[in-house]
Design a protein around this motif. Structure first.
Motif, PDB file in Angstrom:
ATOM      1  N   LEU A 113       2.824  -3.092 -14.828  1.00 27.33           N
ATOM      2  CA  LEU A 113       2.579  -2.133 -13.754  1.00 27.33           C
ATOM      3  C   LEU A 113       3.722  -1.130 -13.673  1.00 27.33           C
ATOM      4  N   ALA A 114       4.948  -1.578 -13.873  1.00 27.87           N
ATOM      5  CA  ALA A 114       6.122  -0.706 -13.764  1.00 27.87           C
ATOM      6  C   ALA A 114       6.148   0.360 -14.853  1.00 27.87           C
ATOM      7  N   ARG A 115       5.591   0.060 -16.018  1.00 29.00           N
ATOM      8  CA  ARG A 115       5.591   1.055 -17.103  1.00 29.00           C
ATOM      9  C   ARG A 115       4.285   1.833 -17.179  1.00 29.00           C
ATOM     10  N   SER A 116       3.387   1.592 -16.234  1.00 26.79           N
ATOM     11  CA  SER A 116       2.132   2.337 -16.174  1.00 26.79           C
ATOM     12  C   SER A 116       2.298   3.554 -15.264  1.00 26.79           C
ATOM     13  N   THR A 117       1.210   4.293 -15.069  1.00 28.77           N
ATOM     14  CA  THR A 117       1.253   5.469 -14.190  1.00 28.77           C
ATOM     15  C   THR A 117       0.904   5.119 -12.749  1.00 28.77           C
ATOM     16  N   TRP A 118       0.737   3.830 -12.445  1.00 34.10           N
ATOM     17  CA  TRP A 118       0.362   3.473 -11.075  1.00 34.10           C
ATOM     18  C   TRP A 118       1.500   3.752 -10.099  1.00 34.10           C
ATOM     19  N   GLN A 119       1.133   4.327  -8.951  1.00 30.06           N
ATOM     20  CA  GLN A 119       2.046   4.557  -7.835  1.00 30.06           C
ATOM     21  C   GLN A 119       1.261   4.275  -6.549  1.00 30.06           C
ATOM     22  N   PRO A 120       1.948   4.033  -5.438  1.00 26.76           N
ATOM     23  CA  PRO A 120       1.225   3.768  -4.186  1.00 26.76           C
ATOM     24  C   PRO A 120       0.245   4.866  -3.785  1.00 26.76           C
ATOM     25  N   ALA A 121       0.472   6.109  -4.247  1.00 24.60           N
ATOM     26  CA  ALA A 121      -0.423   7.211  -3.902  1.00 24.60           C
ATOM     27  C   ALA A 121      -1.721   7.193  -4.692  1.00 24.60           C
ATOM     28  N   CYS A 122      -1.828   6.327  -5.689  1.00 20.16           N
ATOM     29  CA  CYS A 122      -3.041   6.282  -6.511  1.00 20.16           C
ATOM     30  C   CYS A 122      -4.232   5.792  -5.679  1.00 20.16           C
ATOM     31  N   PRO A 123      -5.450   6.180  -6.056  1.00 22.70           N
ATOM     32  CA  PRO A 123      -6.631   5.835  -5.253  1.00 22.70           C
ATOM     33  C   PRO A 123      -7.131   4.414  -5.443  1.00 22.70           C
ATOM     34  N   VAL A 124      -6.453   3.599  -6.246  1.00 21.76           N
ATOM     35  CA  VAL A 124      -6.832   2.206  -6.443  1.00 21.76           C
ATOM     36  C   VAL A 124      -5.601   1.340  -6.206  1.00 21.76           C
ATOM     37  N   LYS A 125      -5.789   0.220  -5.543  1.00 18.61           N
ATOM     38  CA  LYS A 125      -4.690  -0.708  -5.312  1.00 18.61           C
ATOM     39  C   LYS A 125      -4.318  -1.418  -6.609  1.00 18.61           C
ATOM     40  N   ALA A 126      -3.047  -1.761  -6.746  1.00 17.74           N
ATOM     41  CA  ALA A 126      -2.616  -2.474  -7.947  1.00 17.74           C
ATOM     42  C   ALA A 126      -3.378  -3.784  -8.107  1.00 17.74           C
ATOM     43  N   GLY A 127      -3.677  -4.450  -6.984  1.00 17.76           N
ATOM     44  CA  GLY A 127      -4.406  -5.710  -7.041  1.00 17.76           C
ATOM     45  C   GLY A 127      -5.845  -5.571  -7.472  1.00 17.76           C
ATOM     46  N   ASP A 128      -6.356  -4.329  -7.488  1.00 16.40           N
ATOM     47  CA  ASP A 128      -7.733  -4.083  -7.918  1.00 16.40           C
ATOM     48  C   ASP A 128      -7.821  -3.664  -9.381  1.00 16.40           C
ATOM     49  N   LEU A 129      -6.686  -3.725 -10.084  1.00 15.90           N
ATOM     50  CA  LEU A 129      -6.663  -3.458 -11.520  1.00 15.90           C
ATOM     51  C   LEU A 129      -6.506  -4.772 -12.274  1.00 15.90           C
ATOM     52  N   ARG A 130      -6.943  -4.776 -13.518  1.00 20.38           N
ATOM     53  CA  ARG A 130      -6.761  -5.930 -14.385  1.00 20.38           C
ATOM     54  C   ARG A 130      -6.128  -5.487 -15.704  1.00 20.38           C
TER      55      ARG A 130
END
Length: 285
Positions: free
Chosen positions: A112-129
């Motif tokens: 997750l840390a090396r991905s483009t995910w940030q809290p502003a993204c429209p999907v929660k980290a827990g909703d990704l696999r």
């Protein structure tokens, strides 16, 4: 519907919080191999397998001048990439044996840390696999790739890529997109098969289906996006002619299109303007 890509770049920059990553190392070259075991047992002269041409193209090494719309200038496809078959560099251990293998898990903290995910993204980290999946390289060998997708799509995507593996459909690489790639100068030669990228739709300020983990781009260089005079990746013009069939291309009605259709995903290659040949989506966008 198109707007200037400056909005895309500005939003991507705001989302990027990690340090830029170094450009990928130069692809390795393949040398000739001599079969001596059978020769020793039969007394015959060793048989030499011809070597593959030396790979001289380093992906991501040459930034393109930017157009007024923010994309790179469209240039002719370099000769080395007209029939693209660059070797795959293994980022994960290749699968044992020749059978397809896949895993589905919660996204590891380091991934997750090396991905483009940030809290502003429209999907929660827990909703990704986080998926790992076998794929065939252009070298014909089995490799292991990684991908972030929406949890609702995870099982279907592993099934799709299992079918592509069985069909020996080649992929150059499959890896998680990093934040530095969102703001890096355009080089026009990328070819990574990927899904989740937290960014707006091209030329717009609304979220892309990729930002929800509900879209996959397959071999982008072999299957370019076009609208008007824009070709993305910018060096992929040689692949706009779909009558010239080459490995890694997605074509209407082929195994790739059928596999995604079987899980309810549509193909951007059927769109008229833009035509997004690399793009498969669960949302229709």
């Amino acid at each position: 519907m198109w707007r200037r890509a400056a909005a895309w770049a500005a939003l991507a920059l705001a989302l990027s919080a990690c340090s830029p990553e170094a450009p990928p190392p130069a692809p390795s070259t393949t040398t000739s191999r001599t079969s001596t075991a059978s020769a020793a047992s039969t007394g015959a002269a060793p048989v030499t397998t011809p070597s593959a041409p030396a790979v001289t193209w380093q992906v991501g090494a040459r930034p393109l001048p930017r157009r007024p719309d923010g994309f790179g200038e469209i240039e002719p496809t370099p000769p080395e990439l007209v029939n693209r078959a660059l070797p795959t560099k293994d980022l994960l251990p290749p699968p044992a044996g020749d059978a397809y293998a896949s895993t589905i898990s919660a996204v590891p903290v380091d991934v997750l840390a090396r991905s483009t995910w940030q809290p502003a993204c429209p999907v929660k980290a827990g909703d990704l696999r986080y998926l790992t999946m076998s794929f065939r390289g252009f070298d014909g060998r089995a490799h292991t790739g990684e991908m972030l997708v929406n949890a609702t799509a995870a099982a279907g995507i592993t099934k799709v890529f299992g079918q592509l593996f069985a069909a020996r459909f080649p992929l150059e690489e499959m890896r998680v997109t990093g934040p530095a790639e969102l703001t890096a100068p355009p080089t026009g030669d990328g070819n990574s098969t990927s899904a989740f990228v937290c960014r707006p739709a091209r030329g717009q300020t609304t979220w892309s289906a990729h930002a929800y983990g509900l879209a996959v781009d397959v071999n982008p260089f072999c299957n370019p996006y076009t609208q008007g005079d824009l070709v993305l990746p910018e060096l992929a013009s040689a692949y706009v002619d779909r009558a010239r069939k080459r490995p890694g291309m997605v074509l209407a009605g082929d195994a790739t299109v059928r596999a995604f259709a079987a899980i309810g995903w549509s193909w951007g290659g059927n769109w008229r303007s833009p035509t997004d040949r690399m793009h498969f989506t669960a949302t229709g966008h």
